[in-house]
Scaffold this active site. Structure first.
Site, short mmCIF file in Angstrom:
data_model
loop_
_atom_site.label_atom_id
_atom_site.label_comp_id
_atom_site.label_asym_id
_atom_site.label_seq_id
_atom_site.Cartn_x
_atom_site.Cartn_y
_atom_site.Cartn_z
N GLU A 1 7.22 11.08 -2.71
CA GLU A 1 6.21 9.77 -3.09
C GLU A 1 5.48 9.39 -1.72
OE1 GLU A 1 5.72 8.13 -6.44
OE2 GLU A 1 6.99 9.59 -7.10
N HIS B 1 9.13 1.75 -4.84
CA HIS B 1 8.99 2.53 -3.34
C HIS B 1 9.64 1.63 -2.27
CE1 HIS B 1 5.39 4.74 -5.00
NE2 HIS B 1 6.01 5.45 -5.16
N CYS C 1 0.28 -0.61 0.81
CA CYS C 1 0.12 0.47 0.05
C CYS C 1 -1.23 0.99 0.32
CB CYS C 1 0.27 0.01 -1.20
SG CYS C 1 1.99 -0.35 -2.02
#
Length: 450
Positions: free
Chosen positions: A174, A249, A371
Site C-alpha cells: 500500500e 494504514h 495522505c
C-alpha cells in the site's frame, strides 16, 4: 550538498466522489453516496501545496488519473464506444462504475515507496509503485502510477524505477502510507521502517473486523529491490486493534520526520518493543529519536481516527525546527487541540509550531494532509533534474495556472447518479489533456496516444 524533502501532492481528480469503496475506512463509509464538490476538493488540495511552498518548503505536483477508467470496464465485459461502456455499467453494475470513477489516486502517499539515495547501496533514489490489491478501485491505479513517476523522475543517472510487486495479497503493498524513515537530517543515511499488518510467516494476531492490507513479504521485497542495507531496515507490525478502529494504514496513527516519531500508543503491536527496536537500529546516528506518544488517556484512539491527527504533516522548517500541519478537524476537537498545543509548548522536542488546514472534501473520504503527499528526498542535482524535465515543482506561476485550470474544468457538484453521464468522461479528458501541457509531461494518458 544540499538535500531537500520534497512533498509531491496529488491533484484531486475531476470525478472526486463519495462512493464508500474502501473497506475499513470509516470516514468513507459514513459519507457514502452523498454529494461531493470536486472543484472545492481540488482547490483545497492546491491551497495546501501553496501554503507549504510559501513557507519555503519545496513542493511538487502529481496529476490525477484518467477517470472514469473505461479500460477495466471493457475487461469486465462492457463493449462499444466509451460512452456506451459507461451507460451499460451505470445500468447494470453501478457499484462497479463507481469504483472505476474513484479519484483515490489523489492520495499519493499510497502511490509508491521511495528510498532516498543516502539509504541505497547504489546511491540512487529507488521507487516502487504500490500494487494496492486489497481494494478494486485502487488496484487499477498501478500501471498509470508507474507511467507518471517514470516521467517525473526520468533521469536514469539518479532514479531507479521498479515494477509494482505481483498483484496478490501475499505481496500486498500500500505504498509509503506504511513506510517511515528516521534520520538525523534528510540528506544523512536513515533507518527505513516498514510497517506491516499481515504475515504468512509469523504467528501474530490479526484484525477481526477489517482487512490487514500491508504484507510483511511486500515490505521485505521492496527493501531488497531498493538495496537497503540490512542494518538500515526495520520491520514492525501494526496493531490489529488500530486497524479494527479504522486505521487502515499506519499513517492514520503514526507520522515521522527526521528523528521525531509522533504516534498513538495503539499504533504498533507492542509500542515498548517498537521503541526499543528503533533505538537499537538507529544506533548509527548520534542523534536520539524523539518519541512523542499519545496514550489512550491523552487522546483516545477513536478520536485519533476521526480527527486524523496523526495523518498530519510533520515538516522541517527552512529556518530550523519543525511544524505540524494538521487537518482543521483537530482544531475543532478539544482533546486533539490540547494535545497538539502541549507538544508545541514542550521544549524537549523540535516541534514548535502547529497550523491547521481545511481539507474537508478529502477528509470526508478518509484522507488527511499526509495522505495527499508522497515524500521524496532529493539532493540538489536530483531536484534540478526533476525541475528541468517537467514543470511539476510548484511556484507562483504554476499555482495560478492550476487554480485557473481547476476553476475552468471542475464541476461544483457530483452525486452518485452523475457518474453514469458520459459527458463527465469527455470533460475529464479535455481537462487532463490540457493539464499535461501545463505540467510539461507529454502524452502520459492512454487516450492521448490513440
Amino acid at each position: 550538498m544540499s538535500t531537500y524533502e520534497v512533498n509531491f501532492d496529488g491533484l484531486v481528480g475531476l470525478t472526486h466522489n463519495y462512493s464508500g469503496l474502501a473497506t475499513g475506512n470509516i470516514a468513507a463509509a459514513e459519507n457514502a453516496l452523498t454529494e461531493s464538490n470536486p472543484r472545492q476538493a481540488a482547490l483545497q488540495g492546491l491551497e495546501k501545496m501553496k501554503r507549504l511552498a510559501d513557507l519555503g518548503i519545496r513542493q511538487g505536483v502529481l496529476p490525477p488519473q484518467d477517470r472514469p477508467a473505461v479500460g477495466p470496464l471493457r475487461k469486465l465485459g462492457f463493449s462499444g464506444n466509451d460512452a456506451s461502456v459507461i451507460r451499460q455499467a451505470a445500468a447494470v453494475a453501478p457499484g462497479l462504475l463507481r469504483a472505476c470513477c474513484s479519484a483515490s489516486s489523489m492520495w499519493v502517499a499510497n502511490a509508491a515507496t521511495v528510498s532516498p539515495s543516502a539509504d541505497t547501496e547504489d546511491a540512487k533514489v529507488h521507487i516502487t509503485p504500490a500494487n494496492l490489491p486489497s481494494q478494486f478501485h485502487r488496484s487499477i491505479e498501478a500501471a498509470a502510477t508507474s507511467v507518471v513517476l517514470k516521467r517525473v523522475f526520468s533521469d536514469e543517472r539518479f532514479f531507479e524505477h521498479h515494477d509494482p510487486l505481483p498483484p496478490n495479497l501475499y505481496c500486498a503493498d500500500e505504498g509509503a502510507a506504511n513506510h517511515m524513515r528516521l534520520c538525523s537530517a534528510h540528506g544523512e543515511p536513515g533507518l527505513e521502517v516498514f510497517v506491516f499488518s499481515r504475515s504468512t510467516r509469523r504467528d501474530a494476531p490479526q484484525p477481526l473486523k477489517f482487512p490487514a492490507r500491508q504484507s510483511l513479504d511486500a515490505c521485505e521485497a521492496i527493501s531488497r529491490l531498493h538495496k537497503i542495507k540490512p542494518e538500515r531496515q526495520l520491520f514492525v507490525q501494526q496493531n490489529p486493534a488500530a486497524i479494527d478502529a479504522g486505521a487502515f494504514h499506519n499513517d492514520v496513527v503514526a507520522v515521522s520526520n527526521c528523528n521525531v516519531l509522533l504516534y498513538h500508543e495503539a499504533a504498533f503491536l507492542d509500542w515498548r518493543e517498537t521503541e526499543k527496536a528503533m533505538v537499537e537500529a538507529f544506533n548509527f546516528s548520534s542523534c536520539p529519536v524523539h518519541f512523542i506518544r499519545a496514550s489512550e488517556s491523552d487522546f483516545p484512539l477513536a478520536e485519533a481516527v476521526s480527527t486524523y491527527l496523526f495523518n498530519s504533516q510533520l515538516i522541517s522548517l527552512p529556518g530550523g525546527g519543525m511544524m505540524i500541519l494538521a487537518p482543521s478537524e483537530c482544531r475543532n476537537s478539544d482533546s486533539a487541540r490540547i494535545f497538539l498545543e502541549r507538544i508545541a509548548s514542550d521544549a524537549s522536542n523540535p516541534i514548535s509550531r502547529i497550523e491547521y488546514v481545511n481539507l474537508r472534501q478529502s477528509m470526508r473520504n478518509g484522507g488527511g494532509p499526509a495522505c495527499l503527499r508522497l515524500r521524496v528526498v532529493l539532493t540538489e542535482p536530483q531536484f534540478d533534474a526533476v525541475a528541468r524535465d517537467s514543470r511539476t515543482i510548484l511556484d507562483q506561476s504554476l499555482y495560478g495556472e492550476l487554480k485557473a485550470w481547476i476553476e475552468k474544468h471542475y464541476r461544483e457538484r457530483i452525486s452518485p447518479g452523475d457518474l453514469g453521464d458520459p459527458a463527465l468522461l469527455r470533460e475529464s479528458r479535455t481537462a487532463l489533456d490540457e493539464l499535461t501541457h501545463i505540467l510539461s509531461l507529454g502524452p502520459i494518458y492512454d487516450f492521448q496516444k490513440v
